[in-house]
Motif scaffolding. Structure first.
Motif, mmCIF file in Angstrom:
data_model
loop_
_atom_site.group_PDB
_atom_site.id
_atom_site.type_symbol
_atom_site.label_atom_id
_atom_site.label_comp_id
_atom_site.label_asym_id
_atom_site.label_seq_id
_atom_site.Cartn_x
_atom_site.Cartn_y
_atom_site.Cartn_z
ATOM 1 N N ASP A 132 0.827 -1.207 0.000
ATOM 2 C CA ASP A 132 0.000 0.000 0.000
ATOM 3 C C ASP A 132 0.860 1.256 0.000
ATOM 4 O O ASP A 132 0.573 2.224 -0.719
ATOM 5 C CB ASP A 132 -0.931 0.005 1.218
ATOM 6 N N GLY A 133 1.928 1.240 0.798
ATOM 7 C CA GLY A 133 2.819 2.398 0.857
ATOM 8 C C GLY A 133 3.527 2.646 -0.457
ATOM 9 O O GLY A 133 3.688 3.797 -0.885
ATOM 10 N N LEU A 134 3.915 1.567 -1.118
ATOM 11 C CA LEU A 134 4.616 1.701 -2.398
ATOM 12 C C LEU A 134 3.683 2.249 -3.469
ATOM 13 O O LEU A 134 4.072 3.110 -4.270
ATOM 14 C CB LEU A 134 5.175 0.338 -2.828
ATOM 15 N N VAL A 135 2.452 1.762 -3.479
ATOM 16 C CA VAL A 135 1.473 2.252 -4.445
ATOM 17 C C VAL A 135 1.190 3.734 -4.218
ATOM 18 O O VAL A 135 1.126 4.529 -5.171
ATOM 19 C CB VAL A 135 0.168 1.430 -4.359
ATOM 20 N N GLU A 136 1.032 4.120 -2.958
ATOM 21 C CA GLU A 136 0.765 5.523 -2.638
ATOM 22 C C GLU A 136 1.937 6.412 -3.041
ATOM 23 O O GLU A 136 1.750 7.488 -3.627
ATOM 24 C CB GLU A 136 0.498 5.669 -1.140
ATOM 25 N N GLU A 137 3.158 5.965 -2.740
ATOM 26 C CA GLU A 137 4.355 6.732 -3.082
ATOM 27 C C GLU A 137 4.473 6.930 -4.592
ATOM 28 O O GLU A 137 4.761 8.024 -5.077
ATOM 29 C CB GLU A 137 5.599 6.006 -2.554
ATOM 30 N N ASN A 191 12.994 -5.533 -4.947
ATOM 31 C CA ASN A 191 12.331 -6.592 -4.207
ATOM 32 C C ASN A 191 11.571 -5.963 -3.052
ATOM 33 O O ASN A 191 12.021 -4.951 -2.499
ATOM 34 C CB ASN A 191 13.377 -7.588 -3.686
ATOM 35 N N ASN A 192 10.429 -6.531 -2.701
ATOM 36 C CA ASN A 192 9.670 -5.944 -1.586
ATOM 37 C C ASN A 192 10.489 -5.920 -0.295
ATOM 38 O O ASN A 192 10.307 -5.052 0.565
ATOM 39 C CB ASN A 192 8.345 -6.686 -1.371
ATOM 40 N N LYS A 193 11.447 -6.838 -0.153
ATOM 41 C CA LYS A 193 12.292 -6.859 1.051
ATOM 42 C C LYS A 193 13.203 -5.635 1.141
ATOM 43 O O LYS A 193 13.673 -5.291 2.225
ATOM 44 C CB LYS A 193 13.153 -8.123 1.052
ATOM 45 N N ASP A 194 13.462 -4.998 -0.006
ATOM 46 C CA ASP A 194 14.335 -3.823 -0.002
ATOM 47 C C ASP A 194 13.744 -2.682 0.811
ATOM 48 O O ASP A 194 14.464 -1.776 1.234
ATOM 49 C CB ASP A 194 14.570 -3.328 -1.437
ATOM 50 N N PHE A 195 12.418 -2.705 1.019
ATOM 51 C CA PHE A 195 11.740 -1.619 1.725
ATOM 52 C C PHE A 195 11.250 -2.068 3.096
ATOM 53 O O PHE A 195 10.305 -1.507 3.642
ATOM 54 C CB PHE A 195 10.572 -1.107 0.886
ATOM 55 N N GLU A 196 11.911 -3.090 3.646
ATOM 56 C CA GLU A 196 11.488 -3.682 4.919
ATOM 57 C C GLU A 196 11.401 -2.630 6.027
ATOM 58 O O GLU A 196 10.427 -2.579 6.772
ATOM 59 C CB GLU A 196 12.483 -4.774 5.308
ATOM 60 N N ASP A 197 12.424 -1.804 6.153
ATOM 61 C CA ASP A 197 12.385 -0.697 7.104
ATOM 62 C C ASP A 197 11.961 0.539 6.312
ATOM 63 O O ASP A 197 12.786 1.224 5.719
ATOM 64 C CB ASP A 197 13.766 -0.499 7.748
ATOM 65 N N TRP A 198 10.658 0.819 6.287
ATOM 66 C CA TRP A 198 10.102 1.804 5.362
ATOM 67 C C TRP A 198 10.748 3.177 5.508
ATOM 68 O O TRP A 198 11.113 3.815 4.520
ATOM 69 C CB TRP A 198 8.593 1.902 5.572
ATOM 70 N N LYS A 254 15.481 6.447 1.204
ATOM 71 C CA LYS A 254 16.515 6.890 0.266
ATOM 72 C C LYS A 254 16.389 6.145 -1.057
ATOM 73 O O LYS A 254 16.624 6.719 -2.125
ATOM 74 C CB LYS A 254 17.907 6.700 0.850
ATOM 75 N N TYR A 255 16.001 4.866 -1.007
ATOM 76 C CA TYR A 255 15.828 4.131 -2.258
ATOM 77 C C TYR A 255 14.555 4.557 -2.983
ATOM 78 O O TYR A 255 14.520 4.604 -4.214
ATOM 79 C CB TYR A 255 15.823 2.621 -1.989
ATOM 80 N N LEU A 256 13.510 4.885 -2.226
ATOM 81 C CA LEU A 256 12.299 5.421 -2.852
ATOM 82 C C LEU A 256 12.590 6.754 -3.526
ATOM 83 O O LEU A 256 12.119 7.022 -4.630
ATOM 84 C CB LEU A 256 11.206 5.591 -1.800
ATOM 85 N N ASN A 257 13.385 7.583 -2.863
ATOM 86 C CA ASN A 257 13.743 8.873 -3.450
ATOM 87 C C ASN A 257 14.585 8.686 -4.703
ATOM 88 O O ASN A 257 14.444 9.430 -5.682
ATOM 89 C CB ASN A 257 14.506 9.723 -2.430
ATOM 90 N N LEU A 258 15.471 7.688 -4.686
ATOM 91 C CA LEU A 258 16.293 7.407 -5.862
ATOM 92 C C LEU A 258 15.415 6.941 -7.027
ATOM 93 O O LEU A 258 15.605 7.372 -8.169
ATOM 94 C CB LEU A 258 17.348 6.341 -5.533
ATOM 95 N N ILE A 259 14.451 6.071 -6.738
ATOM 96 C CA ILE A 259 13.532 5.600 -7.774
ATOM 97 C C ILE A 259 12.737 6.761 -8.355
ATOM 98 O O ILE A 259 12.543 6.864 -9.573
ATOM 99 C CB ILE A 259 12.589 4.522 -7.203
ATOM 100 N N THR A 260 12.280 7.651 -7.489
ATOM 101 C CA THR A 260 11.547 8.828 -7.943
ATOM 102 C C THR A 260 12.399 9.672 -8.878
ATOM 103 O O THR A 260 11.947 10.106 -9.939
ATOM 104 C CB THR A 260 11.086 9.674 -6.740
ATOM 105 N N TYR A 261 13.673 9.876 -8.511
ATOM 106 C CA TYR A 261 14.584 10.654 -9.371
ATOM 107 C C TYR A 261 14.768 9.965 -10.728
ATOM 108 O O TYR A 261 14.724 10.623 -11.787
ATOM 109 C CB TYR A 261 15.931 10.820 -8.687
ATOM 110 N N LEU A 262 14.953 8.665 -10.713
ATOM 111 C CA LEU A 262 15.191 7.932 -11.963
ATOM 112 C C LEU A 262 13.976 7.970 -12.887
ATOM 113 O O LEU A 262 14.108 7.866 -14.108
ATOM 114 C CB LEU A 262 15.579 6.483 -11.677
ATOM 115 N N ASN A 263 12.785 8.147 -12.281
ATOM 116 C CA ASN A 263 11.557 8.195 -13.092
ATOM 117 C C ASN A 263 11.215 9.587 -13.594
ATOM 118 O O ASN A 263 10.282 9.748 -14.382
ATOM 119 C CB ASN A 263 10.388 7.646 -12.275
ATOM 120 N N GLU A 264 11.954 10.591 -13.142
ATOM 121 C CA GLU A 264 11.683 11.944 -13.605
ATOM 122 C C GLU A 264 12.077 12.091 -15.072
ATOM 123 O O GLU A 264 13.180 11.708 -15.471
ATOM 124 C CB GLU A 264 12.455 12.959 -12.754
ATOM 125 N N LYS A 265 11.184 12.654 -15.864
ATOM 126 C CA LYS A 265 11.441 12.828 -17.295
ATOM 127 C C LYS A 265 12.246 14.084 -17.554
ATOM 128 O O LYS A 265 12.708 14.322 -18.626
ATOM 129 C CB LYS A 265 10.114 12.860 -18.063
#
Length: 428
Positions: A224-229, A405-412, A417-428
């Protein structure tokens, strides 16, 4: 249209030209073996062979695309305007190397057909690849070559064709273990609790107790958190779920659990869903077929997307098995321990089986980052590498695909920092 003159049209020539000139550069590619037709044509054209006929645009062939099977080749490497290349051509060639033989070598994973030592998981070690040995693993060299080649064509002919594609991302979440503590069954939960006691692992015992008695949320339940993010930052995910039997390689919840079925189907509302084959199914067609049947009985539609996260590809057997099961798209083309383009490209392409000299309908999606890399590199190293990779991919308007992997976000909170990195990589 781009007209290609070849003496003999082989499956390798057809495959490589249509990928480089068609799929990457957007040309309609036509072949001819008739000199009269080639000479009379007034549009963009080139000849591909051993000798130049006249004053045409010419690329000297190294011969690889006229061969069958595979052999140990003595490759010589050099630089073309700062980009590494191989299969050097003579001065008569308008491109200083056989771009099509080099592209085929990488796309077909030619080097993986040659004898090599696999690692403990049956994977092809990235340090054995020419990309690593010659320091171009992190560059989509096939696409960079194609764009440079297109510039030369435009210099020779009227510039009536520019590449028309857009930078894009595909984010893939591999779910090999849907929950850490929940839905594991009474026997497994008791056994794991006793193991914690014997190992004096008090923190794990307490955390399991809190989750099982609904005091805390399961640490792997990040969906749920990943979908919201991702919704907030305007990007989507592909979700791959494992349906293997319990084994030394698979600690997932049972594929029969209704809660697991609900999770799989609910993620289909937020992105594409597919299957993560288990270790045994990567080497056994019957098990792969059984896992596919399980997936389709849960989702009630044909399985089209697969991907391997931890284990080796077992080329060419695995991709041929995917073909037999009419799977359309694969996200396994990555290295588990290094950032880089395993096939030298950031563009999706069709699988080519060298053993049978056959073009498959299976689409391979190159993945530049497999989150197994997190174990082998610091966050700063990964961030620096991926920022540079993104620059190169944007130059050629390719696809930047990452596999988590879902385990990568075990400690949300910690893993923001990895969510922020993914967000940056998805910026057009």
């Amino acid at each position: 249209m781009l007209l290609i003159y070849v003496k003999t049209l082989t499956p390798r020539i057809n495959y490589t030209f249509k990928q480089v000139c068609g799929n990457i550069l957007g040309y309609e590619v036509t072949f001819t073996s008739k000199i009269e037709k080639f000479v009379a044509y007034e549009g963009k054209k080139l000849s591909y062979g051993k000798q130049k006929m006249g004053n045409e645009f010419f690329i000297q062939a190294a011969g690889l695309l006229n061969e069958q099977g595979f052999s140990d080749l003595d490759l010589k490497f050099h630089s073309w305007e700062g980009v590494t290349c191989f299969f050097k051509a003579s001065d008569r060639s308008d491109v200083p190397f056989d771009i099509f033989s080099a592209s085929f070598y990488l796309l077909s994973r030619y080097e993986e057909y040659l004898p090599h030592v696999k690692d403990s998981f049956g994977r092809y070690p990235y340090k054995e690849s020419i990309g690593y040995k010659h320091d171009f693993l992190e560059q989509p060299v096939v696409d960079l070559w194609a764009y440079k080649f297109n510039s030369l064509l435009n210099e020779r002919f009227s510039k009536d064709k520019s590449v028309n594609r857009k930078f894009q991302n595909k984010n893939i979440l591999a779910v090999s273990e849907a929950y850490r503590f929940r839905k594991k069954g009474l026997v497994r939960s008791i056994g794991a609790s006793l193991r914690d006691v014997f190992k004096l692992d008090v923190s794990n015992f307490i955390e399991r107790f809190k989750v099982l008695f609904f005091i805390s949320k399961d640490p792997y339940d990040i969906y749920d958190g990943l979908v919201e993010e991702s919704h907030q930052n305007h990007y989507k995910w592909h979700f791959l779920f494992q349906l293997s039997n319990y084994s030394i390689y698979s600690k997932n919840v049972s594929y029969n659990k209704i809660k697991y079925h609900s999770l799989i189907k609910s993620m289909g509302d937020y992105g594409e869903i597919g299957m993560l084959p288990g270790y045994e199914s990567l080497h056994n067609f019957s098990i792969l077929k059984l896992e596919k049947k399980r997936w389709e009985s849960i989702v009630n539609r044909p399985l089209k997307i697969v991907g391997s996260y931890n284990f080796g590809l077992n080329l060419p057997t695995l991709y041929n098995n995917f073909d037999k099961l009419e799977i359309e798209q694969d996200f396994s083309m990555s290295y588990s321990e290094a950032v880089g383009f395993r096939a030298g490209t950031c563009t999706s392409y069709l699988y080519y089986d060298i053993n049978f000299e056959r073009i498959s309908p299976l689409v391979l999606e190159p993945v530049v980052f497999n989150s197994n890399c997190i174990k082998h590199h610091t966050f700063f190293e990964l961030k620096t590498q991926l920022e540079k990779v993104k620059e190169d991919v944007m130059k050629v308007e390719g696809s930047l695909n990452i596999l988590m992997n879902n385990k990568d976000f075990e400690d949300w909170n910690k893993e923001k920092k990895y969510l922020n990195l993914i967000t940056y990589l998805n910026e057009k």
